[in-house]
Write a protein that holds these residues in place. Sequence first.
Motif, PDB file in Angstrom:
ATOM      1  N   SER A   1       0.698  -1.116   0.057  1.00  0.00           N
ATOM      2  CA  SER A   1       0.052  -0.110  -0.126  1.00  0.00           C
ATOM      3  C   SER A   1       0.740   1.425  -0.043  1.00  0.00           C
ATOM      4  O   SER A   1       0.509   2.088  -0.777  1.00  0.00           O
ATOM      5  CB  SER A   1      -1.017   0.004   1.154  1.00  0.00           C
ATOM      6  OG  SER A   1      -1.674   1.210   1.595  1.00  0.00           O
ATOM      7  N   ALA A   2       2.100   1.308   0.738  1.00  0.00           N
ATOM      8  CA  ALA A   2       2.785   2.557   0.965  1.00  0.00           C
ATOM      9  C   ALA A   2       3.468   2.664  -0.304  1.00  0.00           C
ATOM     10  O   ALA A   2       3.866   3.681  -0.998  1.00  0.00           O
ATOM     11  CB  ALA A   2       3.748   2.250   1.933  1.00  0.00           C
ATOM     12  N   LEU A   3       3.856   1.461  -1.099  1.00  0.00           N
ATOM     13  CA  LEU A   3       4.606   1.625  -2.282  1.00  0.00           C
ATOM     14  C   LEU A   3       3.781   2.092  -3.378  1.00  0.00           C
ATOM     15  O   LEU A   3       4.224   2.933  -4.177  1.00  0.00           O
ATOM     16  CB  LEU A   3       5.340   0.110  -2.611  1.00  0.00           C
ATOM     17  CG  LEU A   3       5.881  -0.139  -4.165  1.00  0.00           C
ATOM     18  CD1 LEU A   3       6.831   0.583  -4.279  1.00  0.00           C
ATOM     19  CD2 LEU A   3       6.000  -1.560  -4.283  1.00  0.00           C
ATOM     20  N   ARG A   4       2.548   1.602  -3.340  1.00  0.00           N
ATOM     21  CA  ARG A   4       1.433   1.897  -4.643  1.00  0.00           C
ATOM     22  C   ARG A   4       1.336   3.531  -4.383  1.00  0.00           C
ATOM     23  O   ARG A   4       1.219   4.225  -5.290  1.00  0.00           O
ATOM     24  CB  ARG A   4       0.256   1.302  -4.580  1.00  0.00           C
ATOM     25  CG  ARG A   4       0.552  -0.267  -5.096  1.00  0.00           C
ATOM     26  CD  ARG A   4      -0.738  -1.252  -4.676  1.00  0.00           C
ATOM     27  NE  ARG A   4      -1.827  -0.633  -5.365  1.00  0.00           N
ATOM     28  CZ  ARG A   4      -2.282  -1.441  -6.603  1.00  0.00           C
ATOM     29  NH1 ARG A   4      -1.278  -2.040  -7.298  1.00  0.00           N
ATOM     30  NH2 ARG A   4      -3.483  -0.922  -7.232  1.00  0.00           N
ATOM     31  N   THR A   5       1.050   3.906  -3.025  1.00  0.00           N
ATOM     32  CA  THR A   5       0.888   5.147  -2.882  1.00  0.00           C
ATOM     33  C   THR A   5       1.966   6.280  -3.380  1.00  0.00           C
ATOM     34  O   THR A   5       1.834   7.186  -4.043  1.00  0.00           O
ATOM     35  CB  THR A   5       0.570   5.538  -1.381  1.00  0.00           C
ATOM     36  OG1 THR A   5      -0.978   5.083  -0.988  1.00  0.00           O
ATOM     37  CG2 THR A   5       0.502   7.059  -1.175  1.00  0.00           C
ATOM     38  N   ASP A   6       3.163   5.651  -3.131  1.00  0.00           N
ATOM     39  CA  ASP A   6       4.295   6.476  -3.416  1.00  0.00           C
ATOM     40  C   ASP A   6       4.538   6.660  -4.999  1.00  0.00           C
ATOM     41  O   ASP A   6       4.964   7.491  -5.416  1.00  0.00           O
ATOM     42  CB  ASP A   6       5.683   6.267  -2.556  1.00  0.00           C
ATOM     43  CG  ASP A   6       6.495   6.986  -2.795  1.00  0.00           C
ATOM     44  OD1 ASP A   6       6.614   8.167  -2.273  1.00  0.00           O
ATOM     45  OD2 ASP A   6       7.734   6.697  -3.032  1.00  0.00           O
ATOM     46  N   VAL A   7       4.228   5.455  -5.620  1.00  0.00           N
ATOM     47  CA  VAL A   7       4.655   5.409  -7.128  1.00  0.00           C
ATOM     48  C   VAL A   7       3.397   6.187  -7.823  1.00  0.00           C
ATOM     49  O   VAL A   7       3.741   7.094  -8.692  1.00  0.00           O
ATOM     50  CB  VAL A   7       4.146   3.939  -7.577  1.00  0.00           C
ATOM     51  CG1 VAL A   7       3.794   3.776  -9.169  1.00  0.00           C
ATOM     52  CG2 VAL A   7       5.368   2.992  -7.245  1.00  0.00           C
ATOM     53  N   GLN A   8       2.158   6.181  -7.191  1.00  0.00           N
ATOM     54  CA  GLN A   8       1.170   7.230  -7.841  1.00  0.00           C
ATOM     55  C   GLN A   8       1.421   8.721  -7.592  1.00  0.00           C
ATOM     56  O   GLN A   8       1.343   9.329  -8.486  1.00  0.00           O
ATOM     57  CB  GLN A   8      -0.168   6.887  -6.932  1.00  0.00           C
ATOM     58  CG  GLN A   8      -1.338   7.267  -7.890  1.00  0.00           C
ATOM     59  CD  GLN A   8      -2.455   6.508  -7.507  1.00  0.00           C
ATOM     60  OE1 GLN A   8      -2.415   5.255  -7.349  1.00  0.00           O
ATOM     61  NE2 GLN A   8      -3.573   7.070  -7.778  1.00  0.00           N
ATOM     62  N   ARG A   9       2.119   8.794  -6.405  1.00  0.00           N
ATOM     63  CA  ARG A   9       2.434  10.260  -5.893  1.00  0.00           C
ATOM     64  C   ARG A   9       3.906  10.727  -6.908  1.00  0.00           C
ATOM     65  O   ARG A   9       3.650  11.921  -7.443  1.00  0.00           O
ATOM     66  CB  ARG A   9       3.049  10.292  -4.468  1.00  0.00           C
ATOM     67  CG  ARG A   9       3.706  11.623  -4.155  1.00  0.00           C
ATOM     68  CD  ARG A   9       4.665  11.579  -2.890  1.00  0.00           C
ATOM     69  NE  ARG A   9       5.636  10.749  -3.306  1.00  0.00           N
ATOM     70  CZ  ARG A   9       7.044  10.916  -4.230  1.00  0.00           C
ATOM     71  NH1 ARG A   9       6.624  12.092  -4.730  1.00  0.00           N
ATOM     72  NH2 ARG A   9       7.657  10.116  -4.365  1.00  0.00           N
ATOM     73  N   ALA A  10       4.584   9.787  -7.375  1.00  0.00           N
ATOM     74  CA  ALA A  10       5.506  10.365  -8.202  1.00  0.00           C
ATOM     75  C   ALA A  10       5.200  10.397  -9.390  1.00  0.00           C
ATOM     76  O   ALA A  10       5.513  11.240 -10.305  1.00  0.00           O
ATOM     77  CB  ALA A  10       6.647   9.026  -8.220  1.00  0.00           C
TER      78      ALA A  10
END
Length: 297
Positions: free
Chosen positions: A221-230
């Motif tokens: 979940s943290a990874l997907r949020t950060d990918v989307q943020r990037a």
Amino acid sequence: MSRAFPFIRPPADVVIAGPWSYAVADGTEELPRELPDWDYDSVLSIRRPVQIDGLRARRLSGLAEDAEVDFTVRWASRSSALRGRAWRAEVPARDGIEIDIEFDLDGDELGGVLDLDTVLTLRRSTEGASPAAACRPGSVLWNEKFSIVLQGDAVLFPLAIADFHYLPYPTKASWYLEIGEDLDAAALGSILLLANERREVVVNALAAAGAPSVADRRVLSALRTDVQRALIERALTHEDFADDVDYPTGSLGAVLTAVLRMTFPAFSLEALRRERLSEPALFTSRVQDATDLLAAP
């Protein structure tokens, strides 16, 4: 609320569609709503039996019997922004037509959520049609959508595991999303997620993405949020990016546009740019809210 069409449409039972299925090692299985074991190297071989009343569909649509009607399956991948026509057949003017839909989809064009849209469309109207009948080519007489989640909580772009000690990234970082600059270039060749092999909790979560534990889901979940943020920040900071440009299908620009619209459908590009500059903490929280960061599994 149901959609109102500007032309007559036949009742839904002019098409009787069987279940979707896909090829497996020992035959076929019904296609589920999630395929957690899917990966980019796989090919989806998809099948479906259908019965169509071609004559009744024309008559109840106000069309002449010699109107040209097509039955089509379109596919779209939400993560890659790629889409296309998977299969098409002409529908003759008779009832009880039995059709077997069969097509293959290459995994390197897919990811995230795969939408299969089955449609009965008008290809060409002819004389004798009702004034209330569809007249434009492509008018949808019947349609149905089926969506499949590919990889479950796995990442949506090509992934590489590497030791950040030998890369120009902070050694203790967990991951880094490489994003190209050319908005017209193919997205799958412009985006690469690098995971640091020194962070075992991340590497293990990615390896277990098909059947993650509760702890793995938190990491993903943290990874997907950060990918989307990037991706969102690349769109907001790229001086040439505009959300009203028709970028090529499957391009980096098309993916950035799709991610922005999916994440912040109620915000304009300029409003997001202003908030990111003036209220960066609020902007970060807004991304977390939109991506449901660390929600209970």
